[in-house]
Structures are given as C-alpha cells and as structure tokens.
Design a protein around this motif. Structure first.
Motif, mmCIF file in Angstrom:
data_model
loop_
_atom_site.group_PDB
_atom_site.id
_atom_site.type_symbol
_atom_site.label_atom_id
_atom_site.label_comp_id
_atom_site.label_asym_id
_atom_site.label_seq_id
_atom_site.Cartn_x
_atom_site.Cartn_y
_atom_site.Cartn_z
ATOM 1 N N LEU A 1 -8.521 -0.600 2.954
ATOM 2 C CA LEU A 1 -7.693 -1.542 3.714
ATOM 3 C C LEU A 1 -7.421 -1.005 5.122
ATOM 4 C CD1 LEU A 1 -5.174 -2.689 0.961
ATOM 5 C CD2 LEU A 1 -7.008 -4.055 1.988
ATOM 6 N N GLN A 2 -7.198 0.307 5.228
ATOM 7 C CA GLN A 2 -6.970 0.907 6.550
ATOM 8 C C GLN A 2 -8.234 0.851 7.402
ATOM 9 O OE1 GLN A 2 -4.839 4.653 6.506
ATOM 10 N NE2 GLN A 2 -3.517 3.961 4.845
ATOM 11 N N GLU B 1 -6.430 1.581 -0.691
ATOM 12 C CA GLU B 1 -5.622 1.758 0.525
ATOM 13 C C GLU B 1 -6.481 2.269 1.682
ATOM 14 O OE1 GLU B 1 -2.615 1.703 3.198
ATOM 15 O OE2 GLU B 1 -2.633 0.744 1.229
ATOM 16 N N ALA B 2 -7.379 3.218 1.394
ATOM 17 C CA ALA B 2 -8.263 3.743 2.442
ATOM 18 C C ALA B 2 -9.133 2.626 3.008
ATOM 19 C CB ALA B 2 -9.129 4.867 1.885
ATOM 20 N N HIS C 1 -3.503 8.172 4.271
ATOM 21 C CA HIS C 1 -3.916 7.972 5.656
ATOM 22 C C HIS C 1 -5.266 8.643 5.912
ATOM 23 C CE1 HIS C 1 -1.611 11.730 5.518
ATOM 24 N NE2 HIS C 1 -2.374 12.144 6.492
ATOM 25 N N LEU C 2 -5.881 8.264 7.010
ATOM 26 C CA LEU C 2 -7.188 8.798 7.392
ATOM 27 C C LEU C 2 -7.001 9.882 8.436
ATOM 28 C CD1 LEU C 2 -9.023 5.375 7.799
ATOM 29 C CD2 LEU C 2 -8.926 6.825 5.766
ATOM 30 N N GLY D 1 0.822 -1.200 0.000
ATOM 31 C CA GLY D 1 0.000 0.000 0.000
ATOM 32 C C GLY D 1 0.851 1.244 0.000
ATOM 33 N N VAL E 1 -9.772 11.154 3.653
ATOM 34 C CA VAL E 1 -8.655 10.354 3.149
ATOM 35 C C VAL E 1 -7.629 11.344 2.602
ATOM 36 C CG1 VAL E 1 -7.919 8.585 1.513
ATOM 37 C CG2 VAL E 1 -10.221 8.465 2.530
ATOM 38 N N ARG F 1 -14.214 10.050 8.100
ATOM 39 C CA ARG F 1 -12.807 10.419 8.016
ATOM 40 C C ARG F 1 -12.503 10.963 6.629
ATOM 41 N NH1 ARG F 1 -13.466 9.740 12.580
ATOM 42 N NH2 ARG F 1 -12.168 8.779 14.172
ATOM 43 N N ALA G 1 -8.653 -2.664 8.638
ATOM 44 C CA ALA G 1 -7.743 -2.950 9.752
ATOM 45 C C ALA G 1 -8.288 -2.365 11.065
ATOM 46 C CB ALA G 1 -6.352 -2.389 9.452
ATOM 47 N N LEU G 2 -8.850 -1.167 11.007
ATOM 48 C CA LEU G 2 -9.431 -0.544 12.210
ATOM 49 C C LEU G 2 -10.637 -1.334 12.708
ATOM 50 C CD1 LEU G 2 -9.284 3.199 11.091
ATOM 51 C CD2 LEU G 2 -7.991 2.179 12.984
#
Length: 156
Positions: free
Chosen positions: A102-103, A99-100, A7-8, A2, A55, A53, A106-107
């Motif tokens: 995937l983040q 990528e957003a 990032h958020l 990634g 991005v 959030r 994960a959260l």
C-alpha cells in the motif's frame, strides 16, 4: 488504516546484511528470489531502473521490495512494476506485505502513475490470493511464464 510502525527504508551499508538475511518459507522459494539474488539482479540490470527498499517494522528489517521504476525501455517502459516483494518467514501473516505494498502504491501514485503492475508464477502456494485481496487483476498478459497483474488507481 494499516500498521503505523511498518515503513520503507533505503538499503545502506548499515542495514544491507540484515536485509540480506531475510528468508521466506521453504515452500515459497520457488516463487520469490532471495534479497541477495534480487540485489544482484538489480545491479546486473540497471536498464530496468531498479528501486529497492527494506521493509521495517519499528527498528527491525522484516521484508524487502524492489520495483522496476519507469524503465526507459522494455515491456514495462514508463510503468511501475513490482519486481520482488518478500516478508521474512517469522513475520508473515501480520499484514506487513499488504502495508508495504500500500505504501509502494501511494508512492507510485504520487509519481503520477495510473497503475501498478506485478507478476507471479502460478502454482501451489502462489501469491495470487494476496494480490487479489489488494485489488490486483490479471491483465491477460503472460511474461516469460508469469501472469501479469495490474492494480488500477481510481481517477483523481
């Protein structure tokens, strides 16, 4: 893997206008509500437990994501549901949405969830191929005309 610079960030008074200015392509408007509309929906529906959030790529806001985070009631009670996801038309096709998401996944997984849900309107230009590549599968449910998808997390 990634993109490390994606990032958020929380949406604050400092970045709200820049985030609200993000736009999708004209052909995508039927599938994705604007950020302004999404923030209004979030304010109008606190019972959905909205989690919003921005991005970012580096210091630039490039997208927006909003979840219904374990709402206490309704069809997604106690589950995590991606309510809105958009990447500005100038930044699409660069893996930012992936990528957003995937983040976010994960959260959500760190919150103890076994799955992440979303839904989409079927039609020409629909986001199904995007979600399918990330591992989402149809649940068989249809919610208000939208096809419900589920990303299952492997058992720890």
């Amino acid at each position: 893997m990634g993109s490390p610079d994606v990032h958020l960030r929380e949406i604050t008074d400092d970045n709200r206008e820049a985030v609200r200015a993000l736009r999708v392509r004209k052909a995508q408007k039927q599938f994705v509500a604007s950020v302004s509309r999404s923030l209004k929906d979030a304010a109008r529906r606190p019972e959905a437990n909205p989690w919003c959030r921005a991005v970012y790529r580096g210091d630039e806001p490039v997208g927006f994501v909003m979840l219904s985070w374990k709402p206490p009631a309704g069809p997604y009670r106690g589950r995590h549901f991606v309510w809105r996801l958009l990447v500005d038309k100038r930044y699409q096709g660069r893996g930012i949405g992936r990528e957003a998401l995937l983040q976010v996944a994960a959260l959500v997984r760190a919150d103890g969830a076994t799955e992440l849900l979303t839904s989409y309107w079927p039609g020409d230009g629909e986001p199904w191929p995007f979600y399918r590549k990330l591992g989402f599968r149809p649940t068989g449910e249809v919610d208000d005309g939208e096809i419900v998808l589920r990303l299952a997390f492997p058992a720890r």
